[in-house]
Design a protein around this motif. Structure first.
Motif, mmCIF file in Angstrom:
data_model
loop_
_atom_site.group_PDB
_atom_site.id
_atom_site.type_symbol
_atom_site.label_atom_id
_atom_site.label_comp_id
_atom_site.label_asym_id
_atom_site.label_seq_id
_atom_site.Cartn_x
_atom_site.Cartn_y
_atom_site.Cartn_z
ATOM 1 N N UNK A 78 0.840 -1.192 0.000
ATOM 2 C CA UNK A 78 0.000 0.000 0.000
ATOM 3 C C UNK A 78 0.881 1.250 0.000
ATOM 4 N N UNK A 79 1.946 1.225 0.809
ATOM 5 C CA UNK A 79 2.857 2.369 0.813
ATOM 6 C C UNK A 79 3.467 2.556 -0.578
ATOM 7 N N UNK A 80 3.723 1.448 -1.235
ATOM 8 C CA UNK A 80 4.265 1.515 -2.590
ATOM 9 C C UNK A 80 3.329 2.260 -3.528
ATOM 10 N N UNK A 81 2.029 1.983 -3.427
ATOM 11 C CA UNK A 81 1.102 2.686 -4.319
ATOM 12 C C UNK A 81 1.093 4.179 -4.020
ATOM 13 N N UNK A 82 1.256 4.527 -2.742
ATOM 14 C CA UNK A 82 1.274 5.959 -2.391
ATOM 15 C C UNK A 82 2.490 6.637 -3.040
ATOM 16 N N UNK A 83 3.654 6.007 -2.888
ATOM 17 C CA UNK A 83 4.857 6.597 -3.481
ATOM 18 C C UNK A 83 4.736 6.661 -5.006
ATOM 19 N N UNK A 84 4.099 5.647 -5.564
ATOM 20 C CA UNK A 84 3.934 5.609 -7.015
ATOM 21 C C UNK A 84 3.139 6.826 -7.473
ATOM 22 N N UNK A 85 2.092 7.152 -6.732
ATOM 23 C CA UNK A 85 1.301 8.300 -7.181
ATOM 24 C C UNK A 85 2.076 9.602 -6.969
ATOM 25 N N UNK A 86 2.855 9.690 -5.894
ATOM 26 C CA UNK A 86 3.703 10.886 -5.744
ATOM 27 C C UNK A 86 4.608 11.048 -6.955
ATOM 28 N N UNK A 87 5.219 9.950 -7.341
ATOM 29 C CA UNK A 87 6.125 9.994 -8.487
ATOM 30 C C UNK A 87 5.403 10.454 -9.740
ATOM 31 N N UNK A 88 4.219 9.878 -9.967
ATOM 32 C CA UNK A 88 3.476 10.218 -11.182
ATOM 33 C C UNK A 88 3.087 11.698 -11.171
ATOM 34 N N UNK A 89 2.675 12.206 -10.003
ATOM 35 C CA UNK A 89 2.261 13.606 -9.938
ATOM 36 C C UNK A 89 3.437 14.544 -10.201
ATOM 37 N N UNK A 90 4.531 14.228 -9.560
ATOM 38 C CA UNK A 90 5.717 15.053 -9.804
ATOM 39 C C UNK A 90 6.106 15.024 -11.278
ATOM 40 N N UNK A 91 5.938 13.866 -11.873
ATOM 41 C CA UNK A 91 6.317 13.737 -13.280
ATOM 42 C C UNK A 91 5.465 14.662 -14.149
ATOM 43 N N UNK A 92 4.175 14.670 -13.879
ATOM 44 C CA UNK A 92 3.310 15.540 -14.690
ATOM 45 C C UNK A 92 3.779 16.988 -14.571
ATOM 46 N N UNK A 93 4.066 17.387 -13.317
ATOM 47 C CA UNK A 93 4.497 18.768 -13.117
ATOM 48 C C UNK A 93 5.788 19.042 -13.889
ATOM 49 N N UNK A 94 6.710 18.122 -13.780
ATOM 50 C CA UNK A 94 7.996 18.299 -14.454
ATOM 51 C C UNK A 94 7.829 18.372 -15.961
ATOM 52 N N UNK A 95 6.945 17.555 -16.464
ATOM 53 C CA UNK A 95 6.763 17.523 -17.913
ATOM 54 C C UNK A 95 6.169 18.826 -18.443
ATOM 55 N N UNK A 96 5.509 19.571 -17.560
ATOM 56 C CA UNK A 96 5.010 20.867 -17.996
ATOM 57 C C UNK A 96 6.101 21.939 -17.963
ATOM 58 N N UNK A 97 7.227 21.617 -17.418
ATOM 59 C CA UNK A 97 8.304 22.597 -17.296
ATOM 60 C C UNK A 97 8.293 23.209 -15.908
ATOM 61 N N UNK A 98 9.478 23.382 -15.346
ATOM 62 C CA UNK A 98 9.561 23.864 -13.974
ATOM 63 C C UNK A 98 10.209 25.238 -13.923
ATOM 64 N N UNK A 99 9.777 25.983 -12.956
ATOM 65 C CA UNK A 99 10.593 27.116 -12.543
ATOM 66 C C UNK A 99 10.468 28.396 -13.324
ATOM 67 N N UNK A 100 9.755 28.413 -14.434
ATOM 68 C CA UNK A 100 9.635 29.682 -15.130
ATOM 69 C C UNK A 100 8.329 30.364 -14.741
ATOM 70 N N UNK A 101 8.424 31.590 -14.384
ATOM 71 C CA UNK A 101 7.243 32.397 -14.176
ATOM 72 C C UNK A 101 6.620 32.239 -12.809
#
Lengths: 140, 809, 495, 112
Positions: D29-52
């Motif tokens: 269960x903890x694994x699924x939680x970390x998995x979703x953290x990873x996926x969410x961060x990935x989406x954010x990163x894929x949009x580009x970080x840090x500008x604006x």
């Protein structure tokens, strides 16, 4: 903890503050951080605080809510905003907004999106509290 | 397009089948068979009216679109071949139904099932032979397999019936499937399923590289249906069906569907030496194998079954031989083989049909079909004896019955075959008359066994269940009619020649003739002192000798290990018996029930497929040009998140593990703050808090985490998969980013930034997206939450017991 | 613009929400549910007709009045609307079977709400034209399925549901991952826009990897080899009606998404991506049928037949020609009907005899001929015996595969069909044929006939789809042509 | 910045996968939680970080970060919250019913 007067007083104040903040978050969401979901979680946490400091049964007697109905109601409100636009011949879920000048409050923005967000709010409050109470009630 | 009467003749049996249960239930006092009898009689008479047209060399075509999108049309093509078969089907159908009325007891048997299947079969069989479209032919073909299997399993409480039913279904349907593939290839080559159009494109087919596979696939269908070696094994077991069925399906009609198909498609394939050799080769071997094995049988119906196999092989070999006409021209003697095939096909239906009925009578009246128990029945059943002697003598090829004539023609064409100079026949041609001769000797022997072991010799009443007496007249009429035909065709073969045989042969050789020409079929009993005549004489002589010394040489079967079951059966049984254990073994290995294994398969598939694709196409890239200055606090947060995450697998205390996970969550929220996503940060924070609370609520009572006792390979596999997944995700992220900066598609997000304020009335673009631009997402996201909450209620409060589907209502 | 498109998922959602209020009134629930099911089905017929008659043979709706690709767009093209129609039909039949078989306690715990929420997710997934929205509908479908599969909380159910949920959560996480990659590269989420932009990329390596990840995600939901291992046991847990619903709809959502994305977006390197699909199709057929042969439990056998048939359903996609895809679509349609019929019959048999082990049964044909022949027809249709619907599905797949020179898959498909035949005959011969055993029948004849009333329409449909294959094929051919011309789709959505 | 976060995402996915591959209910269960953290961060990163600036138009900044990934993540977070809650209760009930948290003992037999 039942007779812990100071805790109860503190809780009452805290709950009041949290609830006000939650309502603010809900209403301000369209222009500032916040929104239905965040507001709802805040609200739920206020209620949970109540549960923790008083006990479950006492609160249940005071707040005679049946949370599954929250879910149904919220969903129907959210869908309702979507359907209402259809009645006027617009595509599903078209949102409208207007600025109104109200006495005392001044310029107020009225949006159907807010109604939608209220639907979200009600569902999420219902969901969160339903989950927590159901799990907590289950005698282990 | 309206249905023609011919269409109705095919469909009517199916519709009629549907009302049979009604007759059975509502009018139980009258044997259902009497009602059923009407339809085939009408169809038979109707078909007879086509004889003048067809014998003039004309054909009748009726078009009816069915699934034109797929090229499947219910077109009817009635020519000589089709008419011959449809007359056999309906005519023998009438006799068999009449026979069955006396054979099957109306009070004991499930007649509605029986006649339902039988009508379904009849309609299907008419469909096979009358269809002008290969796919419609296939549809009906499979229906004959189905109805045959149902009839074999008619007495389904018997183990052997079920065995036979399954076997016939598996063998014939597997042939059917390969035929389907063959027809599909023909369709791909010619672009049509219409048989006449395919025949018109015979050159295209012959030139195609797919010619041989197509031919073999189609032949597999024909061979399985017509019980050619080694697919004949289903036929002896099909004898578990009630005897009327054996007489009808498994000797006179259905098993000839394969013959029909070979004849029908001869114009397409017969121009090749492969066709010649495969068809005649399998035919000859089947002829030999069937006759050889028939002699060792002790059950009347088994003898007849192997005899049928052998006779089918004979007809098949003649069709194969006849295809040589495609090389050598049509006026030469080669077409004689085809004429003989068609003639024998008719004759076989008459004498074999009557013999099966005799076997049924014997079984019915004595309670056994075992020739070791039978004998001396002649005095009790004189009519039956007469019938059987005519039938058997015809089968043995003895003058003056119709079997003699066609047998003679068969031998003649076999001798003729040695004169073919090409097709390797110069060196191998001698095989044809040799096999024919040997097989005919055995045919003679089993024909004699059939009659004399049953009706002459010692009467053994102690071995019989009931006292034998002559069968009721209704049961005798059908075989009498059949042997009547045996005699009539024997003396006056030429009543068939112009009306039936000639048009049928013409259908097999549509190119042999110009429009006005006709095959001139004359069948005469006397050809002078030909080699065929000498062969016949020697067959009878050797046959009689061997029949008399039967006990002396019969041990050869034991020596050859043929005495228990047909060796091909070992293959079939071996496969069928092994399928389930093999399936079990194959299924058991991956299905361990352990979640970890299932996940591992998924991950391994993902990793392998991704690595393979990357390797195949390249595409990995990393963009380092605009590496922004990374603030130190981001470094720190990232390092702490990574460290906390890496720590989790090592934690033993469950609460610590939960807290560590939440810690990661909170730090992710912090990252969201860094990356200017305030809504996200807030949400993540609140969600993380609630989740942690839930975790603690739920897991408070769970045991502490244990050190997992697993083998090192297990652990290391996990480690490798985990690293693989991480590397995969990161690699792809970097490559996507690199491609992003290279291609630079404009993101749709800019539209939101530009329009949120003016057109959606909100400044928090994220919120505007959530409630307006993409409000649908949000609407269903809260639905997910709602379902989750209600589901949790159901999970905690609803606790049913017992097994599913049982005791529920 | 056509607001009609929201009805197939909005109606069940509203009703599902309303039914929360009547959870304890099971009679009222049934009435509302039944009427909704009928209404939904009738409406779907109308909608299908509308789409078929529309000039583009496609209608779409820009939700919220935001034009594509910025807002979410709903697209009812020939394929998606057919899927909606079939889902509504299957849903309707399942409802009526459920009325008769579902434990009253389940009804009190929101069974019908979950049922309609599942339909919401399924229909939404069929209709959405937005990749992320597809994810959301997937999750609606999945969470409903999580709840339904564990609904009742029996020991076996809980154990297998856990595995089911975890496997699907992993797949869902990768759905997000793949969406993220695609968004990074193309900057859009609208599927038409994605198709357009992906076609403009000259660098296909990364896109192919993303395609593979989507294949993984949808393959896991659609039960492809080697991603199906969660399925056999977890589907065994819930009552027959839920298994039927899952067998008919859940895997189809995965397959639908595969067909959609691999015709619209990932259509650039069919020689590579679609060959992989073809290989998986073959393997799925084989392992599925072997699983079916390894079992003696009637419900298990049919569950494995789900897997085996999945192979056939994506075979057309792997062959990737208009005819082949038409075959796949037809096959999916046929399979929905037949699979439900088979699960219903299995459910009746199990309730009737109190066992699921075919070795313990025998001779049922004598007492229950209608049940037996219903099973026989459904089984033969599944195997592909003409003139039932399954035959035309297999036939069109085989002809089109032969036409494309894909001989290996044809061989596999035919051998597997033969094994399918064996496995179905094994059931028929053990359960309906054979000697009668001393089983006491737990259902009265009226009850059996009552349950059969839900099976008969399905049997009628499989016969009608076979005999009346022409209109069906005209429809699916048009649908397949539409899929094979993604530019048309893109032009309609992004004028 | 993106590279660093991409590496972090890789770590999160690795750990999550490792946890999922263990045999303990809680770890999974903890694994699924970390998995979703990873996926969410990935989406954010894929949009580009840090500008604006944060996408709040009231701030009237020159440029804003990409709001779309944020909205997607919000949706995803809410969904995974629901999923996690359900999974937790399912796990809890599974444990109560079977009295074990060891998946080795939750295999089930082949011939069920």
């Amino acid at each position: 903890m039942k007779n812990n007067v100071s805790l109860h007083t503190m809780t009452r104040i805290a709950v009041f503050i949290i609830l006000s903040f939650a309502i603010y978050l809900l209403l301000a969401g369209h222009n500032n951080p916040g929104g239905g979901f965040i507001g709802a979680l805040m609200t739920a946490s206020a209620v949970v605080l109540l549960y923790i400091s008083f006990d479950l049964k006492t609160i249940k007697n005071v707040l005679e809510f049946y949370f599954p109905y929250f879910i149904g109601t919220g969903l129907i409100i959210a869908i309702g905003t979507g359907i209402s636009s259809m009645i006027f011949g617009y595509p599903f879920l078209t949102q409208f907004f207007t600025h109104a000048h109200l006495p005392i409050l001044g310029d107020v923005e009225l949006t159907t999106a807010l109604v939608f967000d209220i639907g979200v709010y009600i569902v999420v409050v219902g969901v969160t509290l339903l989950i927590i109470t159901t799990i907590a009630e289950d005698d282990v | 397009m309206l249905l023609s009467l011919l269409h109705i003749a095919i469909i009517a049996p199916f519709l009629f089948a549907l009302v049979i249960p009604f007759f059975y239930k509502k009018i139980p006092s009258i044997h259902t068979g009497w009602f059923v009898l009407i339809l085939p009689t009408v169809i038979f008479i109707y078909l007879l009216t086509f004889i003048p047209t067809i014998s003039r060399g004309e054909t009748v075509t009726q078009l009816l679109p069915w699934v034109p999108s797929l090229g499947i049309n219910f077109d009817i093509h009635l020519d000589g071949l089709a008419l011959l078969f449809s007359l056999l089907i309906s005519g023998i159908g009438v006799l068999v139904i009449l026979y069955s009325i006396y054979y099957l007891d109306k009070n004991k048997e499930s007649l509605h099932n029986f006649y339902f299947y039988l009508m379904m079969f009849m309609g299907a069989m008419l469909g096979v032979v009358l269809s002008g479209n290969l796919m419609v032919l296939y549809v009906f073909w499979e229906l004959t397999s189905l109805s045959s299997a149902l009839l074999i399993g008619y007495w389904y409480d018997r183990e052997k019936s079920r065995y036979g039913s399954l076997k016939s279904m598996l063998v014939t349907v597997s042939g059917g499937f390969s035929m389907l593939a063959g027809f599909s290839l023909l369709y791909v080559i010619t672009g049509t399923f219409t048989i006449t159009e395919i025949i018109a494109q015979v050159d295209t087919v012959a030139a195609s590289g797919l010619f041989i596979p197509t031919m073999i696939l189609v032949l597999l269908g024909a061979f399985t249906k017509s019980a050619q070696f080694p697919f004949h094994i289903w036929l002896p077991d099909a004898m578990e069906a009630p005897t009327p069925v054996s007489a009808y399906l498994h000797s006179a009609t259905m098993v000839k569907a394969g013959i029909y198909l070979v004849a029908r498609l001869s114009p397409v394939f017969s121009g090749s030496s492969e066709w010649f050799w495969i068809v005649s080769g399998f035919g000859l071997f089947t002829l030999l194998w069937g006759s050889f094995n028939a002699v060792r049988q002790t059950d009347l119906k088994s003898i007849l079954a192997y005899s049928t196999i052998s006779q089918l092989g004979m007809i098949m070999s003649m069709l194969g031989l006849g295809s040589a006409a495609a090389f050598y021209g049509y006026e030469a003697g080669y077409t004689a083989a085809t004429v003989a095939a068609v003639f024998h096909l008719i004759n076989h239906s008459t004498f074999k049909g009557s013999l099966f009925m005799v076997a049924g009578i014997v079984d019915h009246e004595t309670g056994t079909r075992d020739i070791r128990k039978l004998g001396g029945l002649m005095t009790f059943m004189p009519i039956t004896f007469t019938i059987s002697i005519i039938g058997a003598f015809s089968m043995a090829g003895i003058y003056p019955f119709n079997g003699f004539l066609s047998k003679e023609m068969f031998l003649e064409s076999m001798v003729e075959a040695t004169h073919i100079t090409s097709l390797n026949m110069a060196s191998l041609g001698f095989i044809f008359p040799l096999v024919a001769w040997i097989a005919s000797v055995f045919t003679f022997i089993y024909s004699m066994i059939l009659v004399f072991k049953t009706f002459t010799g010692n009467y053994q009443p102690e071995k019989l269940d009931k006292k034998p007496h002559e069968a009721p007249i209704g049961m005798l009429i059908p075989p009498i009619i059949l042997v009547g035909l045996v005699v009539i065709f024997g003396f006056f073969p030429n009543i068939l020649a112009h009306s039936i045989i000639e048009p049928a042969v013409q259908s097999i050789y549509p190119y042999g003739l110009t429009g006005v020409e006709h095959f001139d079929v004359h069948i005469s009993p006397w050809h002078g002192f030909t080699p065929a005549l000498f062969m016949t004489v020697s067959i009878v002589a050797v046959g009689v000798l061997m029949y008399l010394t039967l006990t002396k040489w019969q041990k050869i079967y034991t020596f050859l290990r043929l005495h228990q079951k047909d060796p091909v059966n070992y293959i079939y049984d071996g496969i069928v018996k092994r399928v389930v254990p093999v399936a079990k073994r194959v299924t058991k290995v991956p299905e361990t029930g352990l979640l970890r294994d299932y996940l591992a398969y998924m991950y391994i598939f993902l990793i392998v497929a991704v690595v393979f694709t990357l390797y195949h196409f390249g595409g990995f890239a990393i963009e380092t040009a605009n590496v922004a200055e990374i603030p130190i606090y981001v470094w720190v947060i990232v390092a702490v998140i990574a460290a906390a995450a890496l720590l989790i697998p090592f934690l033993k205390n469950r609460v610590t593990a939960i807290i560590a996970t939440s810690f990661v969550g909170f730090l992710v929220a912090l990252l969201f703050v860094m990356f200017r996503a305030p809504d996200l940060a807030l949400t993540q924070l609140l969600v993380e808090t609630v989740t942690t609370a839930l975790f603690l609520l739920c897991f408070y009572h769970l045991p502490e985490l244990r050190n997992e006792k697993s083998k090192p390979t297990f652990k290391w596999t996990n480690v490798i998969i985990s690293i693989g997944v991480g590397v995969l995700v990161t690699t792809m992220a970097l490559s996507s980013l690199a491609l992003k900066s290279k291609k630079g598609f404009e993101s749709i997000a800019n539209y939101f930034l530009e329009n949120a304020h003016d057109f959606a009335g909100g400044d928090n673009v994220v919120n505007v997206i959530l409630v307006d631009f993409r409000g649908m997402d949000t609407m269903f996201e809260i639905l997910v939450l709602g379902i989750a909450a209600l589901g949790i209620v159901a999970l905690i409060k609803l606790k049913l017991n017992g097994k599913e589907d049982i005791n529920e209502k | 613009m056509s607001n009609l498109l929201v009805v197939p998922f909005l109606l069940p959602m509203v009703v599902g929400a309303v039914l929360i209020f009547f959870a304890k009134h099971h009679r009222l629930q049934r009435i509302i549910a039944g009427l909704t099911g009928i209404a939904l089905f009738v409406f779907s017929i109308y909608l299908t007709y509308r789409v078929y008659q529309s000039p583009e043979q496609m209608i779409h709706l820009e939700v919220g009045d935001w034009r594509a690709p910025f807002g979410i767009v709903l697209v009812g093209d020939m394929l998606s609307i057919l899927m909606v129609l079939m889902a509504s039909f299957v849903g309707l039949v399942c409802l009526f079977y459920g009325f008769k078989t579902i434990h009253i306690e389940r009804e009190r715990y929101y069974f019908y709400s979950f049922f309609f929420f599942l339909l919401t997710g399924v229909n939404g997934a069929f209709l959405t034209g937005d990749l992320f929205n597809l994810f959301v509908f997937f999750e609606v479908t999945l969470i409903s399925s999580y709840v339904l599969i564990s609904h009742g909380g029996k020991k076996f159910q809980l154990r297998e549901s856990f595995k089911y949920v975890v496997m699907n959560m992993v797949a869902s996480a990768f759905f997000l991952v793949a969406v993220a990659y695609l968004y990074a590269i193309t900057g859009t989420l609208n599927m038409a826009d994605l198709g357009d932009r992906v076609a403009m990329l000259d660098q296909q390596g990364i896109i192919n990897v993303i395609a593979i990840i989507f294949l993984f995600v949808f393959g896991a939901k659609g039960a492809l080899f080697p991603l199906y291992y969660w399925l056999p046991k977890s589907y065994y847990g819930p009552p027959a009606v839920i298994t039927a619903l899952f067998g008919a709809l859940l895997t189809k959502v995965g397959l639908y998404s595969l067909i959609r994305t691999f015709t619209l977006i990932f259509n650039q390197n069919p020689a590579f991506t679609h060959t992989i699909i073809l290989v998986l199709a073959g393997a799925t057929m084989i392992f599925g049928v072997l699983g079916a042969l390894s079992k003696f439990d009637i419900k298990s056998i049919i569950i494995y037949q789900i897997i085996s048939q999945v192979g056939f359903m994506i075979m057309g996609l792997g062959v990737f020609s208009a005819d082949a895809i038409a075959g796949s679509i037809y096959y999916i349609t046929h399979d929905m009907v037949v699979k439900v019929a088979l699960f219903f019959i299995a459910g009746i048999i199990i309730q009737l005899t109190g066992t699921a082990d075919i070795r313990k049964m025998g001779g049922l044909l004598k007492k229950y001929p209608l049940l037996g022949w219903s099973f026989f027809i459904a089984a033969m249709s599944l195997v592909g015996i003409p003139p039932l619907s399954g035959f035309f599905g297999k036939f069109s797949l085989i002809v089109s595969s032969v036409g494309e020179g894909q001989y290996v898959i044809v061989g596999v498909a035919l051998v597997v069909s033969l094994l399918n035949l064996f496995s179905m005959l094994r059931i028929f011969m053990n359960v309906f044929w054979g000697e009668e055993t001393d089983i006491t029948f737990a259902l009265s004849n009226e009850q059996v006939n009552g349950l059969l009333r839900t099976v008969i329409p399905l049997i009628a449909v499989t016969i009608a789809l076979g005999l009346g294959a022409e209109p069906a094929f005209q429809y699916v051919s048009a649908a397949a042509d539409q899929l094979m011309n993604p530019t048309h789709y893109i032009d309609v959505i992004l004028p | 910045m993106e590279i660093l976060i991409a590496l972090l995402i890789g770590v999160l996915f690795s750990v999550a996968t490792y946890l999922l591959l263990t045999k303990s209910l809680l770890r999974i269960v903890l694994g699924t939680v970390l998995l979703s953290h990873g996926a969410h961060l990935l989406i954010l990163t894929m949009g580009g970080l840090g500008q604006g600036a944060a996408p709040l138009l009231g701030q009237e900044a020159g440029s804003y970060t990409d709001p779309l990934p944020q909205a997607l993540i919000l949706t995803a977070i809410v969904i995974s919250f629901g999923m996690t809650a359900l999974l937790l209760v399912l796990t809890y009930r599974t444990y109560k019913a079977h009295q074990t948290d060891d998946l080795d003992q939750l295999r089930g037999r082949l011939d069920e």
